[in-house]
Motif scaffolding. Sequence first.
Motif, PDB file in Angstrom:
ATOM      1  N   UNK A 143      -7.910   6.082   3.582  1.00 34.84           N
ATOM      2  CA  UNK A 143      -6.760   6.988   3.739  1.00 34.84           C
ATOM      3  C   UNK A 143      -6.147   7.064   5.327  1.00 34.84           C
ATOM      4  N   UNK A 144      -5.134   7.617   5.355  1.00 31.42           N
ATOM      5  CA  UNK A 144      -4.360   7.618   6.462  1.00 31.42           C
ATOM      6  C   UNK A 144      -5.194   8.052   8.102  1.00 31.42           C
ATOM      7  N   UNK A 145      -6.196   8.710   7.630  1.00 32.16           N
ATOM      8  CA  UNK A 145      -7.258   9.093   8.855  1.00 32.16           C
ATOM      9  C   UNK A 145      -8.428   7.913   8.841  1.00 32.16           C
ATOM     10  N   UNK A 146      -8.177   6.852   8.145  1.00 29.31           N
ATOM     11  CA  UNK A 146      -9.165   5.748   8.091  1.00 29.31           C
ATOM     12  C   UNK A 146     -10.643   6.085   7.386  1.00 29.31           C
ATOM     13  N   UNK A 147     -10.437   7.045   6.852  1.00 33.91           N
ATOM     14  CA  UNK A 147     -11.592   7.590   5.690  1.00 33.91           C
ATOM     15  C   UNK A 147     -11.782   6.660   4.654  1.00 33.91           C
ATOM     16  N   UNK A 148     -12.872   6.037   4.365  1.00 37.76           N
ATOM     17  CA  UNK A 148     -13.060   5.087   3.217  1.00 37.76           C
ATOM     18  C   UNK A 148     -12.803   5.859   2.001  1.00 37.76           C
ATOM     19  N   UNK A 149     -11.955   5.274   1.070  1.00 37.44           N
ATOM     20  CA  UNK A 149     -11.746   5.444  -0.320  1.00 37.44           C
ATOM     21  C   UNK A 149     -12.782   4.955  -1.245  1.00 37.44           C
ATOM     22  N   UNK A 196       0.907  -1.409  -0.075  1.00 34.19           N
ATOM     23  CA  UNK A 196      -0.171   0.009   0.002  1.00 34.19           C
ATOM     24  C   UNK A 196       0.914   1.187   0.034  1.00 34.19           C
ATOM     25  N   UNK A 197       0.324   2.302  -0.811  1.00 38.28           N
ATOM     26  CA  UNK A 197       1.109   3.508  -0.662  1.00 38.28           C
ATOM     27  C   UNK A 197       1.162   4.118   0.691  1.00 38.28           C
ATOM     28  N   UNK A 198       2.221   4.768   1.162  1.00 39.03           N
ATOM     29  CA  UNK A 198       2.179   5.259   2.497  1.00 39.03           C
ATOM     30  C   UNK A 198       0.965   5.991   3.056  1.00 39.03           C
ATOM     31  N   UNK A 199       0.252   5.618   4.154  1.00 40.05           N
ATOM     32  CA  UNK A 199      -0.947   6.359   4.616  1.00 40.05           C
ATOM     33  C   UNK A 199      -2.318   5.498   4.247  1.00 40.05           C
ATOM     34  N   UNK A 200      -2.156   4.791   3.232  1.00 37.83           N
ATOM     35  CA  UNK A 200      -3.334   4.107   2.807  1.00 37.83           C
ATOM     36  C   UNK A 200      -3.607   2.556   3.600  1.00 37.83           C
ATOM     37  N   UNK A 201      -4.572   2.349   4.081  1.00 35.55           N
ATOM     38  CA  UNK A 201      -4.841   1.063   4.927  1.00 35.55           C
ATOM     39  C   UNK A 201      -5.873   0.374   4.282  1.00 35.55           C
ATOM     40  N   UNK A 202      -5.940  -0.821   4.919  1.00 38.92           N
ATOM     41  CA  UNK A 202      -7.271  -1.758   4.528  1.00 38.92           C
ATOM     42  C   UNK A 202      -7.839  -1.894   5.609  1.00 38.92           C
ATOM     43  N   UNK A 259      -6.045   0.880 -11.705  1.00 36.09           N
ATOM     44  CA  UNK A 259      -6.556   1.891 -12.793  1.00 36.09           C
ATOM     45  C   UNK A 259      -7.484   3.032 -12.445  1.00 36.09           C
ATOM     46  N   UNK A 260      -8.027   2.776 -11.204  1.00 32.60           N
ATOM     47  CA  UNK A 260      -9.443   3.570 -11.016  1.00 32.60           C
ATOM     48  C   UNK A 260      -8.933   4.730  -9.782  1.00 32.60           C
ATOM     49  N   UNK A 261      -8.914   6.041 -10.387  1.00 32.24           N
ATOM     50  CA  UNK A 261      -8.616   7.135  -9.405  1.00 32.24           C
ATOM     51  C   UNK A 261      -9.368   7.006  -8.051  1.00 32.24           C
ATOM     52  N   UNK A 262      -8.887   7.199  -6.961  1.00 31.43           N
ATOM     53  CA  UNK A 262      -9.502   7.062  -5.495  1.00 31.43           C
ATOM     54  C   UNK A 262      -9.896   8.491  -5.054  1.00 31.43           C
ATOM     55  N   UNK A 263     -10.950   8.630  -4.297  1.00 33.36           N
ATOM     56  CA  UNK A 263     -11.590   9.751  -3.590  1.00 33.36           C
ATOM     57  C   UNK A 263     -12.101   9.523  -2.240  1.00 33.36           C
ATOM     58  N   UNK A 264     -12.158  10.480  -1.498  1.00 32.49           N
ATOM     59  CA  UNK A 264     -12.822  10.307  -0.307  1.00 32.49           C
ATOM     60  C   UNK A 264     -14.448  10.979  -0.549  1.00 32.49           C
ATOM     61  N   UNK A 265     -15.049  11.161   0.613  1.00 33.26           N
ATOM     62  CA  UNK A 265     -16.426  11.760   0.473  1.00 33.26           C
ATOM     63  C   UNK A 265     -16.624  12.610   1.706  1.00 33.26           C
ATOM     64  N   UNK A 266     -17.009  13.898   1.498  1.00 35.34           N
ATOM     65  CA  UNK A 266     -17.128  14.871   2.428  1.00 35.34           C
ATOM     66  C   UNK A 266     -18.234  14.583   3.411  1.00 35.34           C
ATOM     67  N   UNK A 267     -19.426  13.676   3.004  1.00 36.57           N
ATOM     68  CA  UNK A 267     -20.139  13.334   3.938  1.00 36.57           C
ATOM     69  C   UNK A 267     -19.967  12.354   4.952  1.00 36.57           C
ATOM     70  N   UNK A 268     -18.815  11.765   4.751  1.00 37.87           N
ATOM     71  CA  UNK A 268     -18.337  10.887   5.836  1.00 37.87           C
ATOM     72  C   UNK A 268     -17.799  11.600   6.783  1.00 37.87           C
ATOM     73  N   UNK A 269     -18.223  11.266   8.331  1.00 38.49           N
ATOM     74  CA  UNK A 269     -18.015  12.076   9.120  1.00 38.49           C
ATOM     75  C   UNK A 269     -16.781  11.411  10.232  1.00 38.49           C
ATOM     76  N   UNK A 270     -16.514   9.848  10.042  1.00 33.33           N
ATOM     77  CA  UNK A 270     -15.528   9.452  10.982  1.00 33.33           C
ATOM     78  C   UNK A 270     -14.954   8.197  10.139  1.00 33.33           C
TER      79      UNK A 270
END
Length: 137
Positions: free
Chosen positions: A42-48, A24-30, A103-114
């Motif tokens: 991501x590094x904060x645990x926010x779903x990608x 995994x790239x630095x900061x990314x986690x499963x 091949x799929x770009x990754x994003x977070x979602x602003x409505x995810x709060x925790x």
Amino acid sequence: MTRIKLIVAAAAALFASGAMAADLPMGVQARKSDAGPVVLADAKGMTLYTFDMDKTPGKSVCNADNKCSTYWPPLAASADAKAMGDWTVVTRDDGSKQWAYKGKPLYTFVADKKAGDTSGNDKGPTPDQKIWHCALP
């Protein structure tokens, strides 16, 4: 018997996430999501998430000019980030870098709060258009 199945499933999930850690790239986690399955975060645990409209591998169509990235911020990669296995680096329209998985770009979602929230899963402009999905390892 059910207890054994649960133990085996939990062990498999832990093994899969541990085995992937080096890839995994630095900061990314499963991690386990609030919905149950193991997702990329991501590094904060926010779903990608992945976006079905990103049809060309390594190209993001979710940009500032269409306000998409306001709600779905890209998973930023450093300017010197290098591809590794299934992980690649996308150059966005504004010149910034973003991580992509298979091949799929990754994003977070602003409505995810925790950490672990998955409120962006199966989102779309209408209820029958499910074009955003949790990124799965």
